[in-house]
Design a protein around this motif. Structure first.
Motif, PDB file in Angstrom:
ATOM      1  N   ALA B  77       0.835  -1.197   0.000  1.00 15.77           N
ATOM      2  CA  ALA B  77       0.000   0.000   0.000  1.00 15.77           C
ATOM      3  C   ALA B  77       0.873   1.252   0.000  1.00 15.77           C
ATOM      4  O   ALA B  77       0.626   2.199  -0.748  1.00 15.77           O
ATOM      5  CB  ALA B  77      -0.915  -0.005   1.227  1.00 15.77           C
ATOM      6  N   LEU B  80       2.734   1.916  -3.395  1.00 15.54           N
ATOM      7  CA  LEU B  80       1.835   2.409  -4.431  1.00 15.54           C
ATOM      8  C   LEU B  80       1.487   3.866  -4.174  1.00 15.54           C
ATOM      9  O   LEU B  80       1.454   4.682  -5.090  1.00 15.54           O
ATOM     10  CB  LEU B  80       0.564   1.554  -4.472  1.00 15.54           C
ATOM     11  N   ASN B  81       1.239   4.179  -2.904  1.00 17.93           N
ATOM     12  CA  ASN B  81       0.851   5.539  -2.566  1.00 17.93           C
ATOM     13  C   ASN B  81       1.977   6.520  -2.855  1.00 17.93           C
ATOM     14  O   ASN B  81       1.747   7.653  -3.270  1.00 17.93           O
ATOM     15  CB  ASN B  81       0.440   5.610  -1.093  1.00 17.93           C
ATOM     16  N   VAL B  85      -0.706   6.649  -6.280  1.00 16.38           N
ATOM     17  CA  VAL B  85      -1.973   5.921  -6.401  1.00 16.38           C
ATOM     18  C   VAL B  85      -2.896   6.342  -5.248  1.00 16.38           C
ATOM     19  O   VAL B  85      -2.454   6.485  -4.124  1.00 16.38           O
ATOM     20  CB  VAL B  85      -1.704   4.394  -6.328  1.00 16.38           C
ATOM     21  N   MET B  87      -5.501   6.532  -2.158  1.00 15.73           N
ATOM     22  CA  MET B  87      -5.434   5.765  -0.931  1.00 15.73           C
ATOM     23  C   MET B  87      -6.298   4.516  -0.932  1.00 15.73           C
ATOM     24  O   MET B  87      -5.862   3.447  -0.528  1.00 15.73           O
ATOM     25  CB  MET B  87      -5.825   6.677   0.240  1.00 15.73           C
ATOM     26  N   CYS B  90      -4.888   1.783  -2.854  1.00 19.34           N
ATOM     27  CA  CYS B  90      -3.727   1.229  -2.153  1.00 19.34           C
ATOM     28  C   CYS B  90      -4.149   0.252  -1.076  1.00 19.34           C
ATOM     29  O   CYS B  90      -3.514  -0.787  -0.878  1.00 19.34           O
ATOM     30  CB  CYS B  90      -2.918   2.340  -1.493  1.00 19.34           C
ATOM     31  N   ALA B  93      -5.093  -2.902  -2.662  1.00 17.30           N
ATOM     32  CA  ALA B  93      -3.869  -3.544  -3.147  1.00 17.30           C
ATOM     33  C   ALA B  93      -3.101  -4.176  -1.996  1.00 17.30           C
ATOM     34  O   ALA B  93      -2.517  -5.259  -2.141  1.00 17.30           O
ATOM     35  CB  ALA B  93      -2.992  -2.524  -3.870  1.00 17.30           C
ATOM     36  N   GLY B  94      -3.104  -3.488  -0.849  1.00 17.50           N
ATOM     37  CA  GLY B  94      -2.417  -4.030   0.323  1.00 17.50           C
ATOM     38  C   GLY B  94      -3.013  -5.371   0.725  1.00 17.50           C
ATOM     39  O   GLY B  94      -2.293  -6.344   0.982  1.00 17.50           O
ATOM     40  N   MET B 147       4.294   8.523   3.615  1.00 20.04           N
ATOM     41  CA  MET B 147       3.122   8.431   2.750  1.00 20.04           C
ATOM     42  C   MET B 147       2.699   9.809   2.274  1.00 20.04           C
ATOM     43  O   MET B 147       2.868  10.794   2.983  1.00 20.04           O
ATOM     44  CB  MET B 147       1.948   7.820   3.522  1.00 20.04           C
ATOM     45  N   ALA B 222      -2.059  -2.003   6.175  1.00 20.21           N
ATOM     46  CA  ALA B 222      -2.161  -0.859   5.281  1.00 20.21           C
ATOM     47  C   ALA B 222      -2.871   0.300   5.977  1.00 20.21           C
ATOM     48  O   ALA B 222      -2.426   1.456   5.911  1.00 20.21           O
ATOM     49  CB  ALA B 222      -2.901  -1.261   4.004  1.00 20.21           C
TER      50      ALA B 222
END
Lengths: 291, 311, 418
Positions: B77, B80-81, B85, B87, B90, B93-94, B147, B222
C-alpha cells in the motif's frame, strides 16, 4: 591470493556460526526446546567478558572463562525460570506446550536484552583478542585471533563428539533424543539428562558469545539477529542434527563470504536466504534432518 | 444460518465484546487526543492479533511471522501511494498483496507441521526485511517510507476509522469461527486425519484459513501505515512486532478471537501507562506477559469465561 | 456464575472510563502564568548518542532555572524514551502534546524517527527541534512545503555539511603533513549517508583527492574483513568513512587485521567519550568529525560545558549533548523574544535565532535556501571539529589545534609524508 583469503575468512566465521548452531540444535534434538533466548544468552556471555576484562583489568582468558560461566548461568535461568515451569504446568495442553515454550523463551530473551541495554547500553562490546597480532598464511595477512577462534570452536565440537559417542552420559543423551519415553521406562532420570543438556548448551553458547566479542563484537541490539541466524542455519541443516548444523554453518558462512568478496558486500545475506527458501520448499526437513 | 445466529446470541464472548465496544465508543467525548491515539494503534493491533488467532484456532498453525503478512500489505500500500496511487486503491492492493503472501506461506505450511512451520514463517519475515533493506532506494530501507496521503489529521476521526475497522473485522472473524465452516476448520486443525476421514477437504480449508488471515492482516497493516503516515521495518515487519502480536493473542486468550482484541488493547495501554518508566517499560511489559503465560494460560478471556467451561 | 463475570466486566469498564476521565481532567488544567514551561525531550536512552540528548537538556534546563528561568517561569523537562522505534516516538510525541502540554519537542538522533515526527509536528502545530539526526531530507521537506513543515528545525549538521566539514578539515589539518591523494569512500547503507557520500564525491576531488572506489555496506554487517581486503587491494592513501550505526566493530577489526590504510571521516560512535574503552584501544589513530568535542574550543562556552558535563555524568559529552544543550538555550531565547509560547510566534522567533552556543554561532537558513531551518555552515557559524584518538584521549586537530598537537597513525598504516 583472493582464494586463500576467502578460504581463511570463511573458515573462521563458519566455525563461529557452527558453534552457536550446534548448541541450538542439540537443545531441540534432546529436549525438544527451541530456545529463542539463544542470541540473548550469547550477548550476556560477551558483555560479561567485556565487563570482567574492563572493570577488573583481567586478561582476555580470564574474561573468557567468566563470560562462559555467565552463559551457563543464563542457560540455567532460562531452564528453571521459564522452560521447566511451562513443561511441567498442568494447565498447558500437551499439544501446545511447544508453542508456549517458544513464546516464553521469546519473552525471556527480550527481557534479557532490555536488561543488558539498561545497564550497559546497546553499544557493541569487544574483548581484546585472545592472542593478538597477525601472521602470514599463504601470502595473506591474517589476525592470529581468527585462527584461535577456529581452533577453539573445533576443539569444543570435538570434545562434544567425544562426550556423546564415547561416554556413558553421552549415550544416554543420544538415547534421550531418539526416544525419551523408553529411556525413562528403563529407569533413567530424564530431568538429569535435561540438566546435562542445558549445561552443555550454556557452555557452547557462552563460548560462542565470548569468541564473537573478540572477533566481531556483540551488542544487545543483535540478540534477535543472532537467534535468527542460528535458526536459519539449524533449519537448513535439519533440526536436531548436529552434523547437519555444522554442514549448514559452513555452507552459509562460505556463501556469505564468497558473496561479500566476489559480488558485493551489500548482498552478503542474499544467497544464504535464497538457499534457505529453496530448502524449505524442496526439502523442508533440512539437508540432514530426520523426518 | 440460524445455527450460526443462535451460536452468536448465546455466546458470552459476544456480550462481553458488545459491552466493551459500547464503552469504547463513548471515549471520543471524554478522552484526550493522546488516549485516542494510543487506542487507535491498539485497535489495528487488535486486528493483527485476531487474524493470527484465526489461523491458530483454525489451522492450528502457529505463525511466528505474522508481520510477513502485515508488512506485505503495509508496504504494498505504501509503495503504491508513494507513486501517487489514491489511498483506497492502495488499501485494496495491500490486502491483495498480503493475500498473495498468505498463499506463498501456505504452500510449505501444508506440508510441514509444528516447529518446522513456525520456523518457515520466521524465515519469511527475515526475507521480507532483507528485501526491504536491500532495495532501500525504492522502499526507504531503514528510514522508512513517508506516505503522501493519510487517513485524517484529526484524532477523533482516526479513532472512529480504527474502531469501526476493528469491529467489522472482529465481527467477520468471530462469525467465521463459530459458523459450521469454522467448526470444520477447527476440527481439521486439531485432528487432520479424523477430519479427512469424515470427508472434509482439509487442504482447501487450511488454505482458506491462510487467505482470510492474510487479507485481514494486510488490510490492517495498510490502514495502520496510512494512520501513522510512515511505513517502516520497525513498525510493521520486525520480528519483535510479530512477537507482540502473538503475546497479545495469547494474553487475551487463544481461540477466542475476541480475546485477541482485548489482549491487544490491554498490552498497548499497559505499555503506554508504563512509559514514565522510560527504558525499562519493555522489560516490565515482557515480564508481565511472561507471568501471564506461566500462570494464566488461558489469558484474560479465560479468566472471564472460566465458569462457563465444562469440566 | 453469570453475575460474577458480568461484575468483572462492569468493574473493568468502569475503571477504564474513570481512568479516561481522570486523564482528560488533568489535561484540561489551564496554563497559569507562573506555571513552569514544559519541554518534551524524546531520546533513545539505551544508545549512547540518545542518552546524550537527555543529559545535555538536563544541564541546560538546570542552568537556565538557576539564572531565574524565562521571565520568572521555570523550565521543566518531560522525558520520553522511544526505544529507537518510530512508532514509539510518534506516541511519545502525541502524549507530549496532548497530555503533558509541552511547548516544544527536542530530540532524537535517528533520521528515521526525526522524519516520522516531522509530519506530526506539522499536524499538531508544535515546534520540533532535532539535535542529532543528519538526513538532508529533514530540511528539504521544510523547504519543499514550508507552510506545513515550518515547525521543524534541524539543529544538527546536515549530511551535506558534515561532508564539507570533513573535506575542509582534511585539507587544512592533514594534507600539509601527509600525502593524501587517493581515497576510498566507506559508508553504511542508510539514507543519511546517501547525501553524505554524494557530497564526498564532489568535495574530495576539489581538494586534490581522487576517489578510487565507493563502498557501501549493509548496516547490519558484522564481518568487515572482505571489505577491508577489497579496499586494501586498491591501495588508497586513506579511507573516508560515513558510519554511525556501526563503529566499534569495523574499528576493532581494522586494528586486529592491521589494515595499512588509516580511517578518517565521520564515525558517529567514535565521537563518544567511551569509544576507547569500547574498542579496547583499537581506536588509536581514528580520525573523525564531531559537531563539537572536549578541547575543541569552538566558542568560549564549549569547554565550560564539557567540564560541567563531566562533573555531573562522569564522561565527556557525546556530540548530541552539545547540540541539545544549545537547542534548549535557543528555544528559551526564542520564547523570550516572542514573549509567548504560541507555536507560530515561536517559529518566527526561532527563525531569527542568532545564538553563540557550544558548537558555534547558531543561525538557521531561511525559506529561500535549500536547507531551510538547518544550521548555517561556515567558519563564522558552525563548522564542527575534527578529532583523533590518541592514548585514550580525543585530540582536536581542526579547526583550532592546540600548539603541541601531533598527529599520529598506528605503525601498521602506510601514510607517506608529502
Amino acid at each position: 591470493m583472493l582464494t586463500v583469503q576467502i578460504l581463511i575468512d570463511g573458515f573462521a566465521i563458519s566455525a563461529l556460526y557452527g558453534l552457536g548452531a550446534v548448541g541450538f540444535t542439540l537443545m531441540f534434538g534432546v529436549c525438544g526446546v527451541l530456545n529463542l533466548a539463544h542470541g540473548a544468552t550469547m550477548v550476556v556471555a560477551a558483555v560479561t567478558a567485556w565487563v570482567v576484562a574492563g572493570q577488573y583489568a583481567a586478561n582476555p582468558w580470564v574474561a573468557a572463562v567468566a563470560g562462559t560461566a555467565a552463559g551457563v548461568l543464563t542457560a540455567f535461568a532460562t531452564y528453571f525460570l521459564v522452560v521447566r515451569p511451562i513443561q511441567r504446568s498442568s494447565s498447558v495442553p500437551a499439544a501446545e506446550r511447544e508453542i508456549f515454550v517458544l513464546t516464553g523463551t521469546l519473552l525471556w530473551g527480550v527481557m534479557i536484552q532490555e536488561a543488558v541495554a539498561y545497564f550497559y547500553t546497546d553499544n557493541p562490546k569487544t574483548v581484546r583478542p585472545l592472542i593478538a597480532g597477525v601472521m602470514q598464511i599463504g601470502g595473506v595477512r591474517t589476525p592470529i585471533n581468527e585462527l584461535v577462534i577456529a581452533v577453539i570452536c573445533w576443539a569444543v565440537i570435538g570434545l562434544l563428539w567425544l562426550l556423546v559417542n564415547r561416554s556413558k552420559a553421552g549415550k544416554v543423551l543420544l538415547a534421550a533424543s531418539i526416544n525419551p519415553r523408553a529411556l525413562s521406562i528403563l529407569g533413567f532420570e530424564l530431568s538429569r539428562v535435561y540438566l546435562l543438556v542445558w549445561t552443555i548448551y550454556g557452555v557452547l553458547a557462552g563460548i560462542a558469545g565470548v569468541l564473537l566479542a573478540t572477533f566481531l563484537g556483540a551488542s544487545s541490539a543483535q540478540s534477535s539477529q543472532l537467534t535468527a541466524s542460528a535458526f536459519s542455519i539449524v533449519v537448513l541443516g535439519g533440526l536436531g542434527s548436529v552434523y547437519g548444523s555444522l554442514l549448514a554453518a559452513y555452507a552459509v558462512g562460505y556463501l556469505e563470504t564468497l558473496t561479500a568478496y566476489l559480488i558485493s558486500p551489500t548482498y552478503r545475506t542474499v544467497p544464504a536466504l535464497v538457499l534457505l527458501v529453496l530448502v524449505v520448499y524442496v526439502r523442508p526437513h533440512g539437508l540432514l534432518g530426520r523426518r | 444460518m440460524t445455527d450460526t445466529i443462535r451460536a452468536l446470541l448465546t455466546s458470552r464472548s459476544v456480550w462481553i465484546a458488545l459491552v466493551v465496544l459500547t464503552v469504547l465508543s463513548t471515549l471520543p467525548w471524554v478522552a484526550s487526543a493522546y488516549i485516542l491515539g494510543v487506542l487507535t494503534i491498539a485497535y489495528y493491533f487488535g486486528v493483527f492479533a485476531m487474524s493470527w488467532d484465526l489461523l491458530f484456532g483454525f489451522a492450528n498453525e502457529v505463525n511466528f511471522g505474522p508481520t510477513f503478512l502485515i508488512g506485505s500489505g503495509a508496504y504494498a500500500a505504501g509503495l503504491l501511494n508513494a507513486h501517487g496511487v489514491p489511498m483506497w486503491v492502495c488499501l485494496i492492493a495491500g490486502g491483495a498483496a498480503a493475500l498473495l503472501g498468505g498463499v506463498v506461506l501456505a504452500v510449505p505450511a501444508l506440508r510441514l507441521t509444528g516447529p518446522y512451520f513456525g520456523l518457515t514463517t520466521l524465515v519469511a519475515v527475515l526475507l521480507l526485511q532483507q528485501f526491504i533493506i536491500i532495495f532501500a532506494s525504492s522502499t526507504g530501507g531503514e528510514i522508512g517510507l513517508t506516505m503522501n496521503d493519510i487517513l485524517s489529521t484529526e484524532a477523533i476521526t482516526n479513532y472512529w476509522y480504527a474502531l469501526g475497522f476493528m469491529t467489522v473485522c472482529g465481527a467477520v472473524l468471530f462469525t467465521l469461527s463459530r459458523s459450521p465452516v469454522g467448526l470444520i476448520l477447527q476440527a481439521s486443525g486439531q485432528d487432520r486425519i479424523g477430519a479427512s476421514a469424515l470427508g472434509f477437504n482439509v487442504v482447501k480449508h487450511k488454505l482458506a484459513a491462510f487467505c482470510i488471515s492474510a487479507v485481514f492482516s494486510g488490510l490492517a497493516g495498510a490502514m495502520m501505515v496510512f494512520y501513522l503516515g510512515t511505513a517502516s521495518v520497525g513498525t510493521v515487519v520486525d520480528v519483535s512486532v510479530g512477537a507482540q502480536v502473538i503475546i497479545a493473542a495469547v494474553l487475551g486468550g487463544r481461540r477466542t478471537i475476541v480475546g485477541a482484541a482485548i489482549g491487544s488493547i490491554f498490552l498497548i495501554l499497559a505499555g503506554e501507562a508504563l512509559r514514565p518508566l522510560g527504558q525499562l517499560s519493555t522489560f516490565v511489559v515482557s515480564g508481565v506477559a511472561l507471568l501471564v503465560i506461566l500462570f494464566f494460560v488461558d489469558g484474560l478471556m479465560g479468566l472471564l469465561l472460566r465458569r462457563r467451561e465444562e469440566p | 456464575m453469570l453475575d460474577r463475570s458480568r461484575m468483572a466486566v462492569h468493574a473493568r469498564n468502569g475503571l477504564l472510563s474513570a481512568a479516561a476521565m481522570a486523564c482528560f481532567l488533568a489535561g484540561a488544567a489551564q496554563a497559569d502564568p507562573k506555571e513552569p514551561i514544559k519541554i518534551g525531550i524524546i531520546s533513545e536512552e539505551s544508545a549512547i548518542p540518545g542518552a546524550g540528548i537527555s543529559k545535555g537538556a538536563r544541564l541546560a534546563v538546570d542552568a537556565i532555572n538557576a539564572a531565574g528561568g524565562i521571565d520568572g517561569r521555570k523550565l521543566e523537562i518531560v522525558q520520553y524514551d522511544d526505544h529507537s522505534q518510530a512508532a514509539d516516538a510518534v506516541r511519545a510525541f502525541q502524549r507530549a502534546v496532548s497530555q503533558d502540554k509541552v511547548v516544544a519537542v527536542i530530540g532524537t538522533y535517528i533520521s528515521e524517527i526525526a522524519l516520522a515526527l516531522q509530519p506530526w509536528a506539522a499536524r499538531s502545530h508544535v515546534p520540533f527541534i532535532t539535535t542529532g539526526a543528519a538526513s538532508n531530507e529533514i530540511s528539504k521537506h521544510i523547504h519543499d512545503d514550508y507552510d506545513k513543515n515550518k515547525y521543524t528545525f534541524h539543529e544538527f549538521m546536515a549530511s551535506r555539511f558534515i561532508a564539507d566539514s570533513v573535506c575542509d578539515s582534511i585539507k587544512q589539518a592533514l594534507q600539509p603533513h601527509y600525502s593524501i591523494k587517493t581515497a576510498v569512500v566507506f559508508s553504511e547503507d542508510a539514507a543519511w549517508t546517501a547525501p553524505l557520500d554524494a557530497e564526498y564525491l564532489e568535495c574530495l576531488p576539489k581538494i586534490g583527492v581522487k576517489v578510487l572506489d565507493h563502498v557501501r555496506f549493509s548496516a547490519d554487517t558484522g564481518d568487515f574483513t572482505p571489505l577491508f581486503n577489497k579496499i586494501e587491494g586498491q591501495k588508497p592513501d586513506v579511507i573516508v568513512t560515513g558510519i554511525s550505526h556501526v563503529g566499534v566493530q569495523p574499528t576493532v577489526q581494522w586494528a586486529q587485521q592491521q589494515v595499512p590504510v588509516p580511517m578518517m571521516g565521520y564515525s558517529g560512535q567514535a565521537t563518544s567519550g567511551t569509544f576507547w574503552n569500547d574498542t579496547n584501544g583499537a581506536a588509536a589513530g581514528i580520525v573523525t568529525f564531531s559537531v563539537a568535542a572536549a578541547g575543541a574550543e569552538l566558542t568560549a562556552k564549549t569547554q565550560p560545558f564539557v567540564n560541567d558535563y563531566i562533573k555531573h555524568f562522569g564522561d565527556a559529552p557525546v556530540l548530541t549533548g552539545f547540540t541539545t544543550y544549545d537547542a534548549v538555550f535557543v528555544l528559551a531565547e526564542a520564547i523570550k523574544r516572542a514573549g509567548s509560547t504560541d507555536a507560530d510566534q515561536l517559529v518566527a522567533a526561532l527563525e531569527k535565532t542568532d545564538y553563540v552556543g557550544t558548537v558555534g554561532r547558531v543561525q538557521f537558513y531561511g525559506r529561500n535556501n535549500d536547507f531551510t531551518h538547518a544550521m548555517k555552515y561556515g567558519p563564522e557559524f558552525v563548522t564542527g571539529t575534527m578529532l583523533q584518538w590518541q592514548n585514550g584521549k580525543q585530540v582536536i586537530l581542526w579547526p583550532r589545534a592546540a600548539s603541541q598537537t601531533k598527529i599520529g597513525f598506528p605503525a601498521f598504516t602506510h601514510l607517506q609524508r608529502p
